[in-house]
Design an enzyme around this catalytic site. Structure first.
Site, PDB file in Angstrom:
ATOM      1  N   TYR A  33       0.718  -1.162   0.324  1.00  0.00           N
ATOM      2  CA  TYR A  33      -0.261  -0.050  -0.079  1.00  0.00           C
ATOM      3  C   TYR A  33       0.834   1.066   0.115  1.00  0.00           C
ATOM      4  O   TYR A  33       2.073   1.145  -0.272  1.00  0.00           O
ATOM      5  CB  TYR A  33      -1.444   0.336   1.349  1.00  0.00           C
ATOM      6  CG  TYR A  33      -0.457   0.088   2.798  1.00  0.00           C
ATOM      7  CD1 TYR A  33       0.033  -0.393   3.194  1.00  0.00           C
ATOM      8  CD2 TYR A  33      -0.890   1.729   3.104  1.00  0.00           C
ATOM      9  CE1 TYR A  33       1.328  -0.246   4.654  1.00  0.00           C
ATOM     10  CE2 TYR A  33      -0.246   1.689   4.019  1.00  0.00           C
ATOM     11  CZ  TYR A  33       1.394   1.125   4.928  1.00  0.00           C
ATOM     12  OH  TYR A  33       1.278   1.117   6.494  1.00  0.00           O
ATOM     13  N   ARG A  52       8.750   4.231  -5.139  1.00  0.00           N
ATOM     14  CA  ARG A  52       8.314   3.483  -3.552  1.00  0.00           C
ATOM     15  C   ARG A  52       7.054   2.458  -3.765  1.00  0.00           C
ATOM     16  O   ARG A  52       7.231   1.199  -3.566  1.00  0.00           O
ATOM     17  CB  ARG A  52       7.928   4.161  -2.304  1.00  0.00           C
ATOM     18  CG  ARG A  52       8.117   2.924  -1.157  1.00  0.00           C
ATOM     19  CD  ARG A  52       7.991   3.347   0.154  1.00  0.00           C
ATOM     20  NE  ARG A  52       6.841   4.474   0.480  1.00  0.00           N
ATOM     21  CZ  ARG A  52       6.374   4.620   2.017  1.00  0.00           C
ATOM     22  NH1 ARG A  52       7.701   5.008   2.952  1.00  0.00           N
ATOM     23  NH2 ARG A  52       5.565   5.545   1.929  1.00  0.00           N
ATOM     24  N   ARG A 100      -6.149 -21.318  -1.928  1.00  0.00           N
ATOM     25  CA  ARG A 100      -5.848 -20.936  -1.335  1.00  0.00           C
ATOM     26  C   ARG A 100      -4.312 -21.657  -1.184  1.00  0.00           C
ATOM     27  O   ARG A 100      -5.049 -22.891  -1.270  1.00  0.00           O
ATOM     28  CB  ARG A 100      -6.478 -20.619   0.609  1.00  0.00           C
ATOM     29  CG  ARG A 100      -5.628 -21.081   1.595  1.00  0.00           C
ATOM     30  CD  ARG A 100      -5.964 -20.631   2.454  1.00  0.00           C
ATOM     31  NE  ARG A 100      -5.481 -20.164   3.919  1.00  0.00           N
ATOM     32  CZ  ARG A 100      -4.438 -21.444   4.501  1.00  0.00           C
ATOM     33  NH1 ARG A 100      -4.495 -22.518   4.376  1.00  0.00           N
ATOM     34  NH2 ARG A 100      -3.892 -20.856   5.712  1.00  0.00           N
ATOM     35  N   LYS A 147       6.916  -2.466   1.800  1.00  0.00           N
ATOM     36  CA  LYS A 147       4.999  -1.750   2.858  1.00  0.00           C
ATOM     37  C   LYS A 147       3.946  -2.184   1.990  1.00  0.00           C
ATOM     38  O   LYS A 147       3.274  -2.320   1.594  1.00  0.00           O
ATOM     39  CB  LYS A 147       4.966  -0.087   1.626  1.00  0.00           C
ATOM     40  CG  LYS A 147       3.805   1.001   2.839  1.00  0.00           C
ATOM     41  CD  LYS A 147       4.329   2.256   2.828  1.00  0.00           C
ATOM     42  CE  LYS A 147       2.729   3.422   3.367  1.00  0.00           C
ATOM     43  NZ  LYS A 147       3.270   2.571   4.519  1.00  0.00           N
ATOM     44  N   GLU A 179      11.146   2.079  14.093  1.00  0.00           N
ATOM     45  CA  GLU A 179      10.610   3.730  14.014  1.00  0.00           C
ATOM     46  C   GLU A 179       9.462   3.502  14.944  1.00  0.00           C
ATOM     47  O   GLU A 179       9.204   2.797  16.037  1.00  0.00           O
ATOM     48  CB  GLU A 179      10.466   3.604  12.566  1.00  0.00           C
ATOM     49  CG  GLU A 179       9.623   2.049  11.857  1.00  0.00           C
ATOM     50  CD  GLU A 179       9.669   1.665  10.516  1.00  0.00           C
ATOM     51  OE1 GLU A 179       9.721   3.119   9.551  1.00  0.00           O
ATOM     52  OE2 GLU A 179       9.681   0.637  10.610  1.00  0.00           O
ATOM     53  N   LEU A 204      10.816   0.778   7.031  1.00  0.00           N
ATOM     54  CA  LEU A 204      10.226   1.240   5.884  1.00  0.00           C
ATOM     55  C   LEU A 204      11.404   3.396   5.521  1.00  0.00           C
ATOM     56  O   LEU A 204      11.529   3.687   6.065  1.00  0.00           O
ATOM     57  CB  LEU A 204       8.595   2.047   6.108  1.00  0.00           C
ATOM     58  CG  LEU A 204       7.859   2.572   4.750  1.00  0.00           C
ATOM     59  CD1 LEU A 204       8.081   0.850   4.370  1.00  0.00           C
ATOM     60  CD2 LEU A 204       7.095   2.947   5.002  1.00  0.00           C
TER      61      LEU A 204
HETATM   62  N1  PDD Z   1       2.161   4.850   7.472  1.00  0.00           N
HETATM   63  N2  PDD Z   1       7.146   3.716   8.720  1.00  0.00           N
HETATM   64  C1  PDD Z   1       6.563   3.307   9.522  1.00  0.00           C
HETATM   65  C2  PDD Z   1       6.402   1.991   9.800  1.00  0.00           C
HETATM   66  C3  PDD Z   1       4.982   3.859   8.341  1.00  0.00           C
HETATM   67  O1  PDD Z   1       3.897   2.802   7.883  1.00  0.00           O
HETATM   68  C4  PDD Z   1       5.285   4.612   7.587  1.00  0.00           C
HETATM   69  C5  PDD Z   1       3.597   5.574   7.006  1.00  0.00           C
HETATM   70  C6  PDD Z   1       6.738   5.848   8.197  1.00  0.00           C
HETATM   71  C7  PDD Z   1       6.788   7.172   6.727  1.00  0.00           C
HETATM   72  O2  PDD Z   1       6.833   6.997   5.713  1.00  0.00           O
HETATM   73  P1  PDD Z   1       5.786   8.134   4.503  1.00  0.00           P
HETATM   74  O3  PDD Z   1       6.867   9.136   5.173  1.00  0.00           O
HETATM   75  O4  PDD Z   1       6.286   7.848   3.240  1.00  0.00           O
HETATM   76  O5  PDD Z   1       4.429   8.471   4.684  1.00  0.00           O
HETATM   77  C8  PDD Z   1       7.085   5.513   8.335  1.00  0.00           C
HETATM   78  C9  PDD Z   1       1.547   5.317   6.968  1.00  0.00           C
HETATM   79  C10 PDD Z   1       1.370   6.570   6.807  1.00  0.00           C
HETATM   80  C11 PDD Z   1       0.324   4.655   6.945  1.00  0.00           C
HETATM   81  O6  PDD Z   1       0.734   3.244   7.859  1.00  0.00           O
HETATM   82  O7  PDD Z   1      -0.638   5.202   7.133  1.00  0.00           O
END
Ligand code: PDD
Length: 284
Positions: A33, A52, A100, A147, A179, A204
Site C-alpha cells: 500500500y 516506493r 488458497r 510497505k 521507527e 520503511l
Molecule cells: N505510514 N514507517 C512506517 C512503519 C510507516 O507505516 C510510515 C507511513 C512511515 C512514514 O513514511 P512516509 O513518510 O512515506 O509516509 C514510516 C503510513 C502513513 C500509514 O501506514 O498510514
C-alpha cells in the site's frame, strides 16, 4: 460516509466496492500500500510515493496493474470525485484472488483499490501539543522496507501504547529505535544535529523522512543517519516523527521521561515549515 472508491478500473459507491474472499491480500496479507497526502486538492510528494510503490511491488513480484500515466490519472480523479481538499489517498495493490495456496498463482490478476480520507494535516492540534510515546519491542518481520499490509503488529503496538496512556509507540530492536508504529522516528541533539536511523531493511524508507533530511541539510542543519538508543532519545533536546499523514509531529514524552523542556521544539517546527512550504510549491 458516502465516498466514491476505485476498484479495478471501476468507480463505485463505497458500500458497493467488494473484493473476493479468496483475495490473497485478505488471506495472506499479500499486498502492498501507499498513503499520499492531499492539500488544496493537490498531491504531495507524489513521485516519491509512486517510486516506493513500484519498488514494493517489484520486491514481491507483483506487476503494477496501472501504467504511470493511468496511476496519476486515477489519483487525480479520486480527489475530484470526492471533492477532497485536504486529507489522504490510500492505495492498495494485492496479488489478487486465487484458491488458497502458499505458492503464488501462476498468472494472478492484481486487485487495486484506492479510497480517500479527509483529514486536517496543516492545522493538526498535535503540532502545538506534541505527542507522547511508549517504547515497545519491534516484533515485525525483517523486510520493513517493503510497505506491505501486514499491519497487525503495528496495530498491537499502537494499542499497547494507548493502554499505557501514550499517543503512539516507538519500536525497539536490540536496544535501538527502529521507527514509530506508522511513522519515521527522529531526535535532535543538544547541538542541533538531526539524528535519524539510516536506510536498511529494518525500517520503511519514509518519503517524508527523505524530504526532511534534504531540507535540513540545505538549511545548514547537520544530519547523522544512524541508529540511536531509547536512552539517547530520552536525553535528546527534541524528538519527532514524520509521515505523509502528519508531516512532522513533535514528541514531548518518551515512556516516563519529558523530552527537552516538555514542549515542541524549534527544529521540528522549522523542518515542518520548510517541508510544508517546499512540498506545497511542488504539489501536482
Ligand atoms: N505510514 N514507517 C512506517 C512503519 C510507516 O507505516 C510510515 C507511513 C512511515 C512514514 O513514511 P512516509 O513518510 O512515506 O509516509 C514510516 C503510513 C502513513 C500509514 O501506514 O498510514
Amino acid at each position: 460516509m458516502n465516498r466514491i472508491v476505485y476498484l479495478n478500473g471501476e468507480w463505485l459507491a463505497e458500500a458497493e466496492a467488494k473484493v473476493s474472499v479468496f483475495d490473497r491480500g485478505f488471506l495472506f496479507a499479500d499486498a502492498i500500500y501507499e498513503v499520499t497526502a492531499v492539500i488544496g486538492g493537490k498531491l504531495i510528494d507524489y513521485r516519491g510515493h509512486t517510486a516506493r510503490l513500484q519498488r514494493s511491488l517489484s520486491e514481491l513480484g507483483i506487476v503494477c496493474p496501472l501504467s504511470e500515466e493511468a496511476l496519476l490519472a486515477v489519483h487525480r480523479e479520486i480527489v475530484e470525485r470526492n471533492g477532497l481538499d485536504e486529507g489522504l489517498i490510500y492505495l492498495q495493490v494485492s496479488r489478487g484472488p486465487a484458491d488458497r495456496d502458499f505458492a503464488y498463482p501462476a498468472a494472478p490478476t492484481p486487485t487495486t483499490v484506492l479510497f480517500t480520507q479527509a483529514k486536517a494535516i496543516l492545522e493538526n492540534p498535535r503540532n502545538q501539543t506534541g505527542i507522547s510515546i511508549a517504547t515497545v519491542p519491534d516484533w515485525r518481520w525483517e523486510r520493513r522496507d517493503i510497505k506491505t499490509v501486514q499491519l497487525l503488529y503495528p496495530s498491537m503496538a499502537k494499542m499497547e501504547a494507548t493502554r499505557r496512556g501514550a499517543d503512539d509507540a516507538w519500536l525497539v530492536e536490540d536496544g535501538m529505535v527502529t521507527e514509530a508504529s506508522s511513522a519515521s522516528a527522529h531526535i535532535v541533539k543538544a547541538d542541533g544535529t538531526l539524528v535519524t536511523r539510516g536506510l536498511s531493511h529494518a525500517i520503511l524508507h519514509g518519503i517524508t523522512r527523505a524530504g526532511i533530511i534534504e531540507l535540513a541539510r540545505s538549511a545548514g542543519i547537520k544530519v547523522e543517519e544512524r541508529a540511536f538508543t531509547v536512552e539517547e532519545a530520552k536525553q535528546a533536546a527534541e524528538a519527532f516523527v514524520t509521515s505523509a499523514t502528519n508531516f512532522a509531529t513533535p514528541v514531548v514524552r518518551i515512556d516516563d521521561v519529558e523530552i527537552g523542556n516538555g514542549r515542541p521544539g524549534p527544529i521540528c517546527e522549522k523542518l515542518r515549515g520548510l517541508y510544508t512550504a517546499e512540498r506545497l510549491s511542488t504539489a501536482i
